[in-house]
Structure formats: C-alpha cells, structure tokens
Design a protein around this motif. Structure first.
Motif, PDB file in Angstrom:
ATOM      1  N   VAL A 196       0.866  -1.181   0.000  1.00 28.55           N
ATOM      2  CA  VAL A 196       0.000   0.000   0.000  1.00 28.55           C
ATOM      3  C   VAL A 196       0.902   1.230   0.000  1.00 28.55           C
ATOM      4  O   VAL A 196       1.790   1.351   0.848  1.00 28.55           O
ATOM      5  N   SER A 197       0.694   2.126  -0.972  1.00 32.62           N
ATOM      6  CA  SER A 197       1.596   3.277  -1.098  1.00 32.62           C
ATOM      7  C   SER A 197       0.827   4.565  -1.346  1.00 32.62           C
ATOM      8  O   SER A 197      -0.243   4.548  -1.967  1.00 32.62           O
ATOM      9  N   TYR A 198       1.429   5.647  -0.872  1.00 30.30           N
ATOM     10  CA  TYR A 198       1.033   6.957  -1.389  1.00 30.30           C
ATOM     11  C   TYR A 198       1.632   7.038  -2.789  1.00 30.30           C
ATOM     12  O   TYR A 198       2.827   6.773  -2.980  1.00 30.30           O
ATOM     13  N   PHE A 199       0.830   7.374  -3.782  1.00 29.92           N
ATOM     14  CA  PHE A 199       1.313   7.464  -5.155  1.00 29.92           C
ATOM     15  C   PHE A 199       1.149   8.911  -5.601  1.00 29.92           C
ATOM     16  O   PHE A 199       0.031   9.372  -5.844  1.00 29.92           O
ATOM     17  N   GLY A 200       2.239   9.629  -5.663  1.00 31.69           N
ATOM     18  CA  GLY A 200       2.166  11.039  -6.048  1.00 31.69           C
ATOM     19  C   GLY A 200       2.618  11.217  -7.477  1.00 31.69           C
ATOM     20  O   GLY A 200       3.815  11.166  -7.772  1.00 31.69           O
ATOM     21  N   GLU A 201       1.666  11.405  -8.396  1.00 32.91           N
ATOM     22  CA  GLU A 201       2.030  11.684  -9.780  1.00 32.91           C
ATOM     23  C   GLU A 201       2.656  13.069  -9.803  1.00 32.91           C
ATOM     24  O   GLU A 201       2.097  14.013  -9.214  1.00 32.91           O
ATOM     25  N   THR A 202       3.785  13.226 -10.394  1.00 31.80           N
ATOM     26  CA  THR A 202       4.598  14.445 -10.320  1.00 31.80           C
ATOM     27  C   THR A 202       4.990  14.730  -8.862  1.00 31.80           C
ATOM     28  O   THR A 202       5.321  15.850  -8.527  1.00 31.80           O
ATOM     29  N   ILE A 222       3.327  15.405  -6.364  1.00 32.21           N
ATOM     30  CA  ILE A 222       2.355  16.137  -5.540  1.00 32.21           C
ATOM     31  C   ILE A 222       0.894  15.916  -5.915  1.00 32.21           C
ATOM     32  O   ILE A 222       0.018  16.409  -5.223  1.00 32.21           O
ATOM     33  N   HIS A 223       0.633  15.226  -7.016  1.00 32.42           N
ATOM     34  CA  HIS A 223      -0.775  14.942  -7.316  1.00 32.42           C
ATOM     35  C   HIS A 223      -1.121  13.639  -6.610  1.00 32.42           C
ATOM     36  O   HIS A 223      -0.675  12.567  -7.007  1.00 32.42           O
ATOM     37  N   PRO A 224      -1.924  13.708  -5.574  1.00 30.31           N
ATOM     38  CA  PRO A 224      -1.992  12.602  -4.619  1.00 30.31           C
ATOM     39  C   PRO A 224      -2.811  11.416  -5.112  1.00 30.31           C
ATOM     40  O   PRO A 224      -3.795  11.565  -5.834  1.00 30.31           O
ATOM     41  N   GLY A 225      -2.359  10.251  -4.693  1.00 26.53           N
ATOM     42  CA  GLY A 225      -3.077   9.041  -5.048  1.00 26.53           C
ATOM     43  C   GLY A 225      -2.708   7.891  -4.142  1.00 26.53           C
ATOM     44  O   GLY A 225      -1.903   8.039  -3.220  1.00 26.53           O
ATOM     45  N   LEU A 226      -3.286   6.769  -4.440  1.00 27.89           N
ATOM     46  CA  LEU A 226      -3.074   5.575  -3.637  1.00 27.89           C
ATOM     47  C   LEU A 226      -2.768   4.417  -4.574  1.00 27.89           C
ATOM     48  O   LEU A 226      -3.385   4.291  -5.645  1.00 27.89           O
ATOM     49  N   LYS A 227      -1.813   3.594  -4.176  1.00 30.94           N
ATOM     50  CA  LYS A 227      -1.457   2.432  -4.996  1.00 30.94           C
ATOM     51  C   LYS A 227      -1.538   1.192  -4.113  1.00 30.94           C
ATOM     52  O   LYS A 227      -0.958   1.164  -3.023  1.00 30.94           O
ATOM     53  N   VAL A 228      -2.261   0.212  -4.570  1.00 34.21           N
ATOM     54  CA  VAL A 228      -2.443  -1.021  -3.803  1.00 34.21           C
ATOM     55  C   VAL A 228      -2.112  -2.192  -4.711  1.00 34.21           C
ATOM     56  O   VAL A 228      -2.493  -2.202  -5.897  1.00 34.21           O
ATOM     57  N   GLY A 229      -1.411  -3.188  -4.180  1.00 35.08           N
ATOM     58  CA  GLY A 229      -1.096  -4.334  -5.018  1.00 35.08           C
ATOM     59  C   GLY A 229      -0.489  -5.473  -4.248  1.00 35.08           C
ATOM     60  O   GLY A 229      -0.291  -5.399  -3.027  1.00 35.08           O
ATOM     61  N   LEU A 230      -0.218  -6.536  -4.971  1.00 39.68           N
ATOM     62  CA  LEU A 230       0.422  -7.711  -4.380  1.00 39.68           C
ATOM     63  C   LEU A 230       1.752  -7.929  -5.080  1.00 39.68           C
ATOM     64  O   LEU A 230       1.862  -7.721  -6.291  1.00 39.68           O
ATOM     65  N   GLY A 250       8.014 -10.052  -8.505  1.00 38.20           N
ATOM     66  CA  GLY A 250       7.073  -9.518  -9.483  1.00 38.20           C
ATOM     67  C   GLY A 250       5.808  -9.084  -8.765  1.00 38.20           C
ATOM     68  O   GLY A 250       5.574  -9.489  -7.617  1.00 38.20           O
ATOM     69  N   GLY A 251       5.025  -8.265  -9.405  1.00 43.54           N
ATOM     70  CA  GLY A 251       3.814  -7.799  -8.728  1.00 43.54           C
ATOM     71  C   GLY A 251       2.799  -7.222  -9.685  1.00 43.54           C
ATOM     72  O   GLY A 251       3.104  -6.906 -10.841  1.00 43.54           O
ATOM     73  N   ALA A 252       1.604  -7.108  -9.185  1.00 41.30           N
ATOM     74  CA  ALA A 252       0.519  -6.453  -9.923  1.00 41.30           C
ATOM     75  C   ALA A 252      -0.132  -5.461  -8.979  1.00 41.30           C
ATOM     76  O   ALA A 252      -0.303  -5.756  -7.788  1.00 41.30           O
ATOM     77  N   ASN A 253      -0.450  -4.303  -9.491  1.00 38.67           N
ATOM     78  CA  ASN A 253      -1.037  -3.304  -8.601  1.00 38.67           C
ATOM     79  C   ASN A 253      -1.918  -2.328  -9.371  1.00 38.67           C
ATOM     80  O   ASN A 253      -1.938  -2.322 -10.610  1.00 38.67           O
ATOM     81  N   LEU A 254      -2.595  -1.526  -8.623  1.00 38.82           N
ATOM     82  CA  LEU A 254      -3.504  -0.538  -9.201  1.00 38.82           C
ATOM     83  C   LEU A 254      -3.271   0.796  -8.497  1.00 38.82           C
ATOM     84  O   LEU A 254      -3.349   0.875  -7.266  1.00 38.82           O
ATOM     85  N   ALA A 255      -2.977   1.815  -9.271  1.00 38.51           N
ATOM     86  CA  ALA A 255      -2.788   3.154  -8.702  1.00 38.51           C
ATOM     87  C   ALA A 255      -3.929   4.061  -9.165  1.00 38.51           C
ATOM     88  O   ALA A 255      -4.363   3.970 -10.322  1.00 38.51           O
TER      89      ALA A 255
END
Lengths: 207, 344
Positions: free
Chosen positions: A31-37, A39-47, A80-85
């Motif tokens: 589980v990650s904070y995903f900041g595009e550039t 500072i554009h905030p998002g969330l990334k979840v994966g296995l 290896g992994g798969a995730n969704l941001a």
C-alpha cells in the motif's frame, strides 16, 4: 465480521512468527502513497510475489568488525507484482493505472535496509475531472461523458527501504520509490512523467 | 496502527485536501474542448454576466493560457469581462492523440475557430466575443482571421505585440538593435552586452536571415529589453491556482509543449501575413510596447494601416517591451476596455 477480523489476525500473526523477510513463494500486500509528479496525490495497492533469492556472504574489510559482527550477509531477490494506482491531478484528470512490475533488490540482512530497481508496464486511463465538450454536427455543444484518454505506461523505478522483519518480528517493510514513466501516446508524441511512491509492504507469507 | 495513521494516512489526507484547492470564485470554469484528436484545455475566468468574452491566444510556441491568467491586468479585465484562456494544441494542459503532421498553422486556426463557435453555443449567441493574440498568439490569431470564418463569430481583434510576419519582424529587430544599441553605447549603458548585440546585428544579412539567426534575434530581443531602464518592471501576479491545483504542472506538459514548438517552428518562421491583412474587416486594436525587440512596433504600424476595419487603432506603450500587459497594466486595460465598450 468476527470471521473477517480473525482471518486478518491470522494473516498478520503467521508471518510474524517467521521473523524473516519474504522468501520465494511469499506474497506481500503493498500500500503506497502514489504522487504523480510527486504532488498529485493518489493511492497504490497491489500484491508482490518473491520469485527467486540468493544469499551471499562477504568478508568484512576490518578484522575487528568481522570478529564482532561476522560476515556481511546480503540477500538478493527477484520479485514480481501487480497493482492498481489511482491519483488525482486537480483541475485536469483522475488517473487509473493498472500495472505489472518486476524488480530486483538487495537486502542488508543485518540492518534490513534494501535498495533495488524495478521495471513496469501499465495502462493509464485518464478521466478528466472537468467537463469536455465537442461541437455536434449541427454546431451545438455536445458534452462528452466519461471523457479522457488512455495510454501505455512503461516505467522504471529505483527503490530504497527497510524490512523491519530482519531485525524484529514485524512482517512489514517500508519503501520510497521514485519512478520515471513514459506516456505513450501523448498528443503527437511520447513523453515522460514522474511519480513518487512512499509505501509499506505487509508480508502475507505463502498462499 | 496508530503510527500507520500518523505517518501515512494523515499526510495523505492532508495532501488530498490541499490539492483540491481551486479558485473560490463562482466566476471560474474549466473545460476541455475536443476537436480533431485534441482535448484543448480552456479556462474561463471573470465576469460572465457581462456577456463579453475575450478569448486569449497565448504566445510561444510552447506557452500556455494559464500563464496569462495572472497579474493585475488579468484581475482588472476579469472584473469587467470573462477572460477565456486557451491552451493551444500540444501545449499547457491540452492533451489528445493525433499525428505530428497535423501540427500546422491551419490546424491551430481551425482550433481557434471551433472554440469561438463553441463559446457562442455554450454561453449564448448574444455574447460579444473578442479575440486577443499575444506574440505567437498573433501568428495563430491572424492566421485564423485570414483562413477560417472566425471573423463572422467575433466582435473584434486585439493583437498584442503579435508576430503576424516573422521575416519582417526579424528585419525590424535588426534595425532596432542597431539604432537603440548605438544610442545605449553612446550613453555608456551596459556597453559589453550592447556591443555584442550590435555586432551581431551588423553581421546579419537582412535579405537572407537563417532560422538560426532568427532564434538568436529572439534571444537577443528579450535580453535587450532587460537592458533598458525605460521599460517598467513587470508587476507581480496572483496565480489562479496554488501549486497543488495547477492544471498543467508536470514533466509531460513541458516535453509536449517543447515538442510542439519544434514541430510548428519551421512553418512559423516563414509565416508572412502582412500582404493579406487587408482581408481583416472586424474592428481591430493593435497594442505594442515601444521597446519590443522581439516583435518590433513597426509590425503594429504596418498592420493598422493595412487592415480594412472601420474601427482600428494602434496604441504604443512608451515604457514597455514585449508584454505591455505586465509593464503598463493600467494603460493596457484602459485601451482594451475602450475598444471593447465601443464594439461589444
């Protein structure tokens, strides 16, 4: 609800018993904070799944440290992994990015610190978060529903972090991951973009 | 769990809240205009009740409309009218998918014409629409006036230091470098820099200016402006968004804008529309900085004498260079308002 809590508790306790980083066949929830550039905030979840590992022992340069601490132990892993941001660029778009990644990392088995690199391939769908219009055949403005654009996103990332299970019993590691992404196509060309991830991985063990 | 919340979730929530900030005015609207493979980013800011809309075409190539939505001139105009800031194809926050071969002046003109039609459809056929082009926006704006039906949609054309004739502006810039450079050298002002500029100008054959020399004329033009005390300091602005809410922040936008500039520059460099200006019949206002070395005021003088408009005017700003809206905002706004009120 009780079953769910019990299951989560078991998922947490079982790996904790190992007190070791992931090994081949292990799964981890990321589980990650995903900041595009950044500072554009998002969330990334994966296995992620540990595919291969090799432990190497190196003699230390200084004899005193060699006697006191023993040899340097490094663990090399492929995973290896798969995730969704999902992220939001205000006044522009909301991005949804399913992504497949493979990576390599080297873990310091005394401190738990690690670094590595990762390659990824994903497909980014941008949904504009402002209205989109086009001129209809009669010249009237037509509002385009769910407007946006799609593009392929090959990526490359470095990662640094610390696996807390190496020194303790907590089956968690944290990481920081600057990522360079190519957006293809973008307008008339392909362009690069950047993202910064700050995340934690929770070891689920073998499933 | 407490520490997870403290160190990860809480900062994420705060980031989300901060990033969602946008202008609080109910006079602000953003949308995309989808046309010919591009989604053009448009922001409308200001007094829509006035039913006067000024569609601003940014400079560059490689600029964005967003850069113009700042400063006291923008605040003053937005108080009276609705300003429409367009990010032209491939630039700013505009996105899409199209072939590089479509990056032509005709396509940029078609985009402007299409947006003019959309604005009238969206906000009402009774609105008064003005087109304002600055610098390279004067290239695409003038091209649109001459090569589309946009004159049927607008109440007037406002050209601000507009580059409607690049070969001519290069020649006029060389003349200004030589003349004003000599004056500054005789006064002993910034002699090392002026000497280099004058030497460069004296070495250019104005009957055969290369693309490389054109680029250096542009660079020296901006530098020369900065060497003159006669030009006012540019005023600070109030950006329309904080950094987290900026619509086009990012590496992707920078690369795309730069690539677009490279693609359109060869056609732009030879764009010479002076001989066709007589086809412009809508009311026209030409606003020029006296010390604009990038697009010399001679182009404004030539344009006002050539357009076929009934209402036409040239205003020269004595303490300005390439961007009089920044250096003399009050006088700039007064000129625009006078023109708009006459023709709305």
């Amino acid at each position: 609800m009780k079953k769910l809590l019990l299951s989560l508790l078991c998922l947490g306790l079982l790996p904790a018993l190992y007190g070791q980083p992931t090994h081949p066949g292990d799964w981890a929830l990321n589980v990650s904070y995903f900041g595009e550039t950044g500072i554009h905030p998002g969330l990334k979840v994966g296995l992620s799944h540990t595919l291969w590992e090799k432990e190497k022992h190196h003699k230390r340069w200084f004899k005193g440290r060699q006697n006191r601490l023993g040899p340097k132990v490094k663990m090399y892993q492929l995973f290896g992994g798969a995730n969704l941001a999902v992220y939001s660029h205000p006044n522009n778009h909301t991005g949804v990015l399913p992504n497949l990644e493979v990576g390599w990392k080297r873990i310091n088995m005394r401190r738990g610190s690690f670094f590595g690199a990762q390659l990824g391939i994903g497909y980014l769908r941008r949904f504009y978060n402002v209205a989109t219009y086009e001129l209809g055949e009669g010249g009237e403005p037509d509002k385009v529903s769910a407007a946006g654009r799609g593009m392929f996103v090959p990526s490359f990332a470095f990662l640094w972090g610390k696996d807390l299970s190496v020194k303790g019993k907590t089956p968690i590691s944290w990481h920081i991951k600057p990522t360079v992404m190519m957006l293809a196509p973008y307008n008339h060309t392909n362009v690069f973009s950047f993202a910064l991830e700050l995340g934690v991985s929770y070891r689920l063990g073998k499933k | 769990m407490k520490s997870t919340f403290k160190y990860i979730l809480l900062p994420s929530i705060l980031f989300l809240l901060a990033a969602c900030s946008r202008p609080t005015m109910d006079t602000y609207e953003r949308f995309f205009f989808r046309t010919d493979g591009a989604d053009l980013a448009v922001q409308v800011d200001g007094n829509r009740d006035s039913k006067v809309f000024i569609l601003l075409i940014h400079g560059g190539p490689g600029g964005s409309g967003y850069e113009y939505n700042t400063g006291s001139y923008a605040d003053q105009l937005e108080e009276k009218y609705a300003m429409v800031y367009l990010d032209q194809r491939g630039q700013g926050a505009s996105q899409g998918k199209y072939d590089a071969s479509t990056l032509t002046l005709q396509q940029f003109s078609d985009d402007i014409y299409g947006l003019a039609q959309l604005l009238k459809q969206k906000y009402g056929q009774d609105i008064s629409l003005f087109l304002m082009g600055h610098s390279w926006g004067g290239t695409t704006g003038t091209h649109a006036l001459l090569n589309t039906q946009v004159q049927d949609e607008i109440n007037g054309w406002i050209e601000v230091d507009g580059a409607h004739d690049i070969p001519l502006l290069n020649i006029e810039a060389i003349k200004m470098f030589r003349q004003i450079g000599a004056e500054e050298l005789s006064k002993g002002n910034n002699t090392d820099r002026w000497q280099e500029i004058v030497d460069f100008a004296n070495g250019v054959d104005t009957t055969n200016i290369s693309e490389d020399e054109g680029g250096r004329i542009n660079s020296y033009g901006f530098e020369a402006e900065g060497l003159l005390e006669a030009i006012n300091e540019g005023g600070g602005g109030n950006p329309s968004h904080g950094i987290l809410g900026r619509p086009h922040l990012g590496l992707a936008h920078i690369i795309s804008s730069s690539s677009t500039a490279n693609a359109i520059t060869p056609e732009t460099e030879v764009a010479a529309m002076t001989s066709e200006l007589h086809k412009i019949t809508v009311p026209s206002l030409f606003l020029w900085g006296k010390y604009d070395f990038v697009v010399a005021p001679a182009l404004g003088v030539s344009a006002v004498s050539r357009v076929a408009s009934q209402d036409k005017e040239l205003v020269i700003f004595d303490h300005s260079g390439h961007s009089p809206m920044d250096t003399e905002p009050e006088a700039f706004v007064a000129a625009v308002v006078g023109f708009v009120e006459r023709n709305k």
